[in-house]
Design a protein around this motif. Structure first.
Motif, PDB file in Angstrom:
ATOM      1  N   ILE A 156       7.986  42.378  31.242  1.00 49.96           N
ATOM      2  CA  ILE A 156       8.830  43.024  32.086  1.00 49.96           C
ATOM      3  C   ILE A 156      10.407  41.443  31.728  1.00 49.96           C
ATOM      4  O   ILE A 156      11.230  41.397  32.562  1.00 49.96           O
ATOM      5  CB  ILE A 156       9.137  43.288  33.443  1.00 49.96           C
ATOM      6  CG1 ILE A 156       8.635  42.042  34.066  1.00 49.96           C
ATOM      7  CG2 ILE A 156       8.269  44.408  33.001  1.00 49.96           C
ATOM      8  CD1 ILE A 156       8.457  42.740  36.040  1.00 49.96           C
ATOM      9  N   HIS A 157       9.968  40.169  31.526  1.00 51.43           N
ATOM     10  CA  HIS A 157      10.822  39.482  31.191  1.00 51.43           C
ATOM     11  C   HIS A 157      11.518  38.665  32.880  1.00 51.43           C
ATOM     12  O   HIS A 157      13.020  38.769  32.920  1.00 51.43           O
ATOM     13  CB  HIS A 157      12.058  39.454  30.621  1.00 51.43           C
ATOM     14  CG  HIS A 157      11.362  40.146  29.193  1.00 51.43           C
ATOM     15  ND1 HIS A 157      12.365  41.358  27.943  1.00 51.43           N
ATOM     16  CD2 HIS A 157      10.002  39.963  28.661  1.00 51.43           C
ATOM     17  CE1 HIS A 157      11.921  40.945  26.994  1.00 51.43           C
ATOM     18  NE2 HIS A 157      10.582  40.517  27.544  1.00 51.43           N
ATOM     19  N   CYS A 158      10.220  38.989  33.624  1.00 47.13           N
ATOM     20  CA  CYS A 158      11.152  38.212  35.146  1.00 47.13           C
ATOM     21  C   CYS A 158      10.806  36.537  35.134  1.00 47.13           C
ATOM     22  O   CYS A 158      11.076  36.416  36.208  1.00 47.13           O
ATOM     23  CB  CYS A 158       9.893  39.138  36.248  1.00 47.13           C
ATOM     24  SG  CYS A 158       8.254  37.834  36.236  1.00 47.13           S
ATOM     25  N   THR A 159      10.651  36.335  34.264  1.00 45.38           N
ATOM     26  CA  THR A 159      10.852  34.958  34.020  1.00 45.38           C
ATOM     27  C   THR A 159      10.014  33.691  35.411  1.00 45.38           C
ATOM     28  O   THR A 159       9.910  32.736  35.464  1.00 45.38           O
ATOM     29  CB  THR A 159      11.895  34.125  34.072  1.00 45.38           C
ATOM     30  OG1 THR A 159      12.739  33.862  34.972  1.00 45.38           O
ATOM     31  CG2 THR A 159      12.268  35.242  32.628  1.00 45.38           C
ATOM     32  N   ARG A 160       8.997  34.466  35.620  1.00 47.30           N
ATOM     33  CA  ARG A 160       8.494  33.992  36.679  1.00 47.30           C
ATOM     34  C   ARG A 160       7.638  32.147  36.256  1.00 47.30           C
ATOM     35  O   ARG A 160       7.115  31.805  36.729  1.00 47.30           O
ATOM     36  CB  ARG A 160       7.450  34.652  37.892  1.00 47.30           C
ATOM     37  CG  ARG A 160       8.166  35.331  39.267  1.00 47.30           C
ATOM     38  CD  ARG A 160       6.759  36.179  39.763  1.00 47.30           C
ATOM     39  NE  ARG A 160       7.698  36.740  40.478  1.00 47.30           N
ATOM     40  CZ  ARG A 160       7.464  37.587  41.638  1.00 47.30           C
ATOM     41  NH1 ARG A 160       5.648  37.434  41.690  1.00 47.30           N
ATOM     42  NH2 ARG A 160       7.467  38.098  43.204  1.00 47.30           N
ATOM     43  N   CYS A 161       6.973  32.623  35.088  1.00 50.26           N
ATOM     44  CA  CYS A 161       6.172  31.637  34.340  1.00 50.26           C
ATOM     45  C   CYS A 161       6.761  31.247  33.609  1.00 50.26           C
ATOM     46  O   CYS A 161       6.790  29.511  34.214  1.00 50.26           O
ATOM     47  CB  CYS A 161       5.245  33.181  33.502  1.00 50.26           C
ATOM     48  SG  CYS A 161       5.838  33.723  32.262  1.00 50.26           S
ATOM     49  N   PHE A 164       7.894  29.026  36.749  1.00 49.46           N
ATOM     50  CA  PHE A 164       6.924  27.869  37.439  1.00 49.46           C
ATOM     51  C   PHE A 164       6.439  26.666  36.521  1.00 49.46           C
ATOM     52  O   PHE A 164       6.191  25.453  36.434  1.00 49.46           O
ATOM     53  CB  PHE A 164       5.570  28.539  38.030  1.00 49.46           C
ATOM     54  CG  PHE A 164       4.223  27.570  38.313  1.00 49.46           C
ATOM     55  CD1 PHE A 164       3.786  28.078  39.415  1.00 49.46           C
ATOM     56  CD2 PHE A 164       3.278  27.257  37.007  1.00 49.46           C
ATOM     57  CE1 PHE A 164       2.567  27.071  39.387  1.00 49.46           C
ATOM     58  CE2 PHE A 164       2.647  26.825  37.701  1.00 49.46           C
ATOM     59  CZ  PHE A 164       1.964  26.703  39.175  1.00 49.46           C
ATOM     60  N   THR A 165       6.095  26.623  35.278  1.00 50.14           N
ATOM     61  CA  THR A 165       5.643  25.797  34.311  1.00 50.14           C
ATOM     62  C   THR A 165       7.005  24.025  34.128  1.00 50.14           C
ATOM     63  O   THR A 165       6.680  23.494  34.142  1.00 50.14           O
ATOM     64  CB  THR A 165       5.005  26.301  32.721  1.00 50.14           C
ATOM     65  OG1 THR A 165       6.753  27.093  32.753  1.00 50.14           O
ATOM     66  CG2 THR A 165       3.817  27.356  32.800  1.00 50.14           C
ATOM     67  N   THR A 166       7.808  25.040  34.674  1.00 52.37           N
ATOM     68  CA  THR A 166       9.354  24.371  34.002  1.00 52.37           C
ATOM     69  C   THR A 166       9.320  23.688  35.428  1.00 52.37           C
ATOM     70  O   THR A 166       9.632  22.152  35.348  1.00 52.37           O
ATOM     71  CB  THR A 166      10.051  25.217  33.892  1.00 52.37           C
ATOM     72  OG1 THR A 166      10.536  25.774  32.529  1.00 52.37           O
ATOM     73  CG2 THR A 166      11.564  23.716  33.873  1.00 52.37           C
ATOM     74  N   LEU A 174       6.655  27.427  28.146  1.00 51.88           N
ATOM     75  CA  LEU A 174       6.994  28.406  28.696  1.00 51.88           C
ATOM     76  C   LEU A 174       8.587  28.818  28.519  1.00 51.88           C
ATOM     77  O   LEU A 174       8.671  28.471  29.309  1.00 51.88           O
ATOM     78  CB  LEU A 174       6.270  29.912  29.679  1.00 51.88           C
ATOM     79  CG  LEU A 174       4.579  29.718  29.515  1.00 51.88           C
ATOM     80  CD1 LEU A 174       4.202  30.335  30.676  1.00 51.88           C
ATOM     81  CD2 LEU A 174       4.376  30.312  28.212  1.00 51.88           C
ATOM     82  N   GLY A 175       8.746  30.273  27.694  1.00 55.52           N
ATOM     83  CA  GLY A 175      10.271  30.128  27.525  1.00 55.52           C
ATOM     84  C   GLY A 175      10.621  31.121  27.251  1.00 55.52           C
ATOM     85  O   GLY A 175       9.750  32.044  26.017  1.00 55.52           O
TER      86      GLY A 175
END
Length: 691
Positions: A156-161, A164-166, A174-175
């Protein structure tokens, strides 16, 4: 502090709070997908909409609006927000309808089922139908490594991942690429992720887009028994939850503990569970005619009794491994003492640490949470990224805030944050001011300077001199003062601090681990010390869990219980005493090590004075005040000054980390197929980078 009204209830909150945090402080439930307390604000999902009184006639995203952004009423009244008005309800239903437009109907086969934020919030805040009749969008799955499985159609493109990685892991692996209908979360070049913290994106993902690859289709969450325990893969002592089904550990998850691991764990901690099933020792063995043959417990004990007959105490010894619980070492120490031996050691790597120097001489005195208060850091001979990944993430967290110069003496490695490289060895330590005057002035001028000393320099022949030299440096730069102790030893073994606390070191005239392993004793009890080579000669009694190096060298094998299979106490690198609970039972005839020593003591006629774990712990706590569960007690910082008085000019080889392969540091990890695959990928990446 600021006053604000939430649904008519007036509360006072810090003015840096978001509306979402303020609403939760007032007891209102705000749904969210993209917002996370430990990540930056993205404002992507729009699920956290609220109504602001006096604001524009539309709902506002509560995660992206701060309390200080609100305007007071016309007569100075406290600003007011509403979380359950018809406008808010309609807006949330609309957002949920949009989120479900392209989401597949995978719930029956999704590993996130039963633990899915999307399921829960669709039930609580969504509607029971959809007006969307077009075909759903599909996205190709990405291979991002052996740990994290992707089903990106669910994303759902929340961009939590991504965040986190950044931000936390420190590597932008991830991007989000593309726009609109073509937007995708990807690793850009579709390569495997390399972070040793990557498994945390599984917990962060609010849907089933990122799940655990080793755990895929293994079990449902409601089938599992959850047990709170402590991690022993490193010396941080992360709080974990062990999920079991029957006798098998199915997965390991983090528990929130702001003082230790926040809510992160390393990949080794999370995915090592398959190593608990393979190559296990499940019955006693005795070496006959050059081969290990299965025997009964009485036969194994009788062989040990016969071997000990006529052997003087000074020719008997015990070495504790890196995963041993305090209770196991206490029982071993009691039995060896009854046999007249002072040859005990918990330092199988030869680290020159001695409880006689005082507890502050071997602890991470700043505490893990205290890293966030420091304002300068010098790392000596350690690689915290691999020795303690969660602790390294805490250092990076402090570094991102700014005003935190970091320098390194040792290997010039990638720590996921910028630092000043000073040099490789003791010569740099002896003249740190000459190596980099600017950093030395920053360290000496800091209000709360911090020094981290790794196990590599301590395990060398001149480890004691290095320890004293670092203590002298800490005194010189003002790292030890009232209210602050910046002298820190970073351990890599979960058992080490507990062993030092109970005095599991050679007594007067006793032999060290290396001396015993070199043939200094006739009978050697090996408590899972698989990282030390034992020379031919001693009769070795191995108490362990896996058919690893120690078992291959053993003359008698007494199968023990792994950390998930017993209730045990471990003391982490900062001196925090933590108790792990039994989540499963050991296989076959394996038993807890303290119980093995208690049974063996009766056979040898040296019966230990307890029959239960509770009685053992009462004796242990009565004898060692430091072994009491709870927050670490500040140790006497004066011992650092005493240690510094012994300092001379440090000499020796260059400083290097003791961790050669992060994924294969102990018998459980070496038995894990998942860890073997991660190790293979890490080596391939290292070779590729070298080319």
């Amino acid at each position: 502090m600021a006053k604000i009204k939430v649904d008519g209830r007036e509360i006072e909150v810090p003015d840096h709070y978001t509306l979402l945090q303020a609403a939760e402080e007032a007891g209102a439930e705000i749904p969210r997908f993209c917002f996370h307390e430990r990540l930056s604000v993205a404002g992507n999902c729009r699920m956290c909409l609220v109504e602001v009184k006096g604001g524009p006639p539309k709902p506002a995203a509560s995660c992206a609006m701060g309390v200080r952004d609100l305007r007071p009423g016309p007569n100075g009244e406290a600003p007011e927000i509403f979380t359950n008005t018809p406008m808010v309800k309609k807006a949330r239903e609309g957002v949920m309808e949009f989120l479900l437009i392209n989401h597949p109907l995978d719930c029956p086969i999704c590993d996130q089922g039963g633990e899915c934020d999307l399921q829960d919030q669709a039930m609580a805040f969504g509607v029971d139908s959809s007006r969307y009749t077009e075909n759903k969008r599909a996205v190709e799955d990405k291979y991002i490594g052996p740990l994290v499985k992707t089903i990106m159609t669910r994303c759902i493109h929340c961009t939590r991942c991504v965040r986190f990685t950044t931000e936390v892991a420190g590597i932008s692996e991830l991007g989000l690429v593309g726009r609109g209908e073509d937007a995708e979360i990807t690793t850009y070049l579709e390569q495997a992720m390399t972070s040793e913290l990557q498994g945390n994106v599984i917990d962060l993902c609010p849907v089933g887009a990122l799940t655990s690859r080793p755990y895929a289709f293994q079990a449902r969450s409601w089938e599992l028994t959850k047990t709170e325990s402590v991690d022993v893969m490193d010396a941080v002592g992360s709080s974990i939850r062990v999920d079991t089904r029957g006798r098998e550990v199915m997965r390991i998850l983090p528990r929130t503990n702001d003082l230790v691991n926040e809510e992160w764990i390393s990949d080794k901690t999370r995915f090592v569970w398959d190593g608990l099933r393979t190559q296990r020792l499940d019955r006693p063995y005795l070496r006959r005619d050059g081969r290990l043959q299965p025997v009964s417990w009485p036969e194994a004990f009788e062989a040990i009794r016969q071997k000990l007959q006529g052997v003087p105490g000074e020719r008997i010894g015990a070495i504790a491994g890196d995963l041993s619980a305090v209770e196991d070492m206490w029982a071993a120490k009691g039995l060896l003492s009854a046999l007249g031996s002072s040859n005990i050691d918990c330092r199988q790597d030869g680290a020159k640490l001695d409880p006689a120097d005082g507890r502050a001489s071997y602890l991470f005195n700043t505490t893990i949470a205290g890293i966030e208060d420091a304002d300068a850091l010098l790392i000596i001979g350690a690689n915290p990224r691999f020795e303690a990944p969660v602790l390294n993430a805490r250092i990076r967290k402090r570094w991102r805030r700014g005003g935190f110069p970091v320098a390194m003496i040792g290997e010039n490695v990638d720590l996921r944050y910028a630092y000043t490289y000073l040099g490789a060895g003791p010569q740099t330590l002896a003249d740190i001011e000459g190596a980099n005057r600017e950093f030395f002035d920053a360290l000496r001028g800091a209000a709360k300077p911090m020094i981290i000393l790794g196990q590599g320099p301590l395990a060398g022949a001149n480890g004691g001199d290095i320890l004293a030299a670092v203590a002298a440096l800490a005194r010189e730069v003002g790292a030890v003062k009232d209210g602050w102790n910046g002298f820190n030893v970073l351990h890599t073994a979960a058992s080490r601090v507990g062993g030092l606390d109970i005095g599991f070191v050679p007594g007067e005239g006793g032999k060290t681990a290396h001396e015993m392993a070199a043939g200094g004793v006739d009978v050697l009890f090996n408590l899972g010390a698989d990282e030390i080579e034992i020379a031919p000669g001693p009769f070795v009694v191995y108490l362990g869990t896996h058919g690893d190096r120690g078992a291959h060298r053993a003359d008698v094998i007494l199968p023990g219980a792994a950390y998930t299979e017993k209730s045990g106490t471990w003391v982490n690198t900062e001196g925090r005493v933590q108790v792990g609970s039994r989540a499963a039972f050991p296989p076959g005839e394996a038993r807890e090590e303290w119980a093995i020593f208690r049974a063996l003591s009766a056979v040898l006629g040296r019966q230990l004075p307890y029959d239960s774990l509770g009685a053992l712990r009462r004796e242990l706590v009565g004898a060692v005040a430091a072994i009491r569960p709870g927050d670490p007690v500040a140790s006497d910082a004066g011992v650092i000054t005493t240690l510094a008085d012994r300092a001379g000019t440090p000499t020796g080889d260059v400083f290097a980390s003791r961790i050669g392969d992060f994924y294969l540091t102990n018998p459980i990890a070496r038995a894990s197929k998942v860890m073997a695959e991660c190790s293979r990928l890490a080596r391939a990446e290292h070779l590729e980078a070298a080319e």
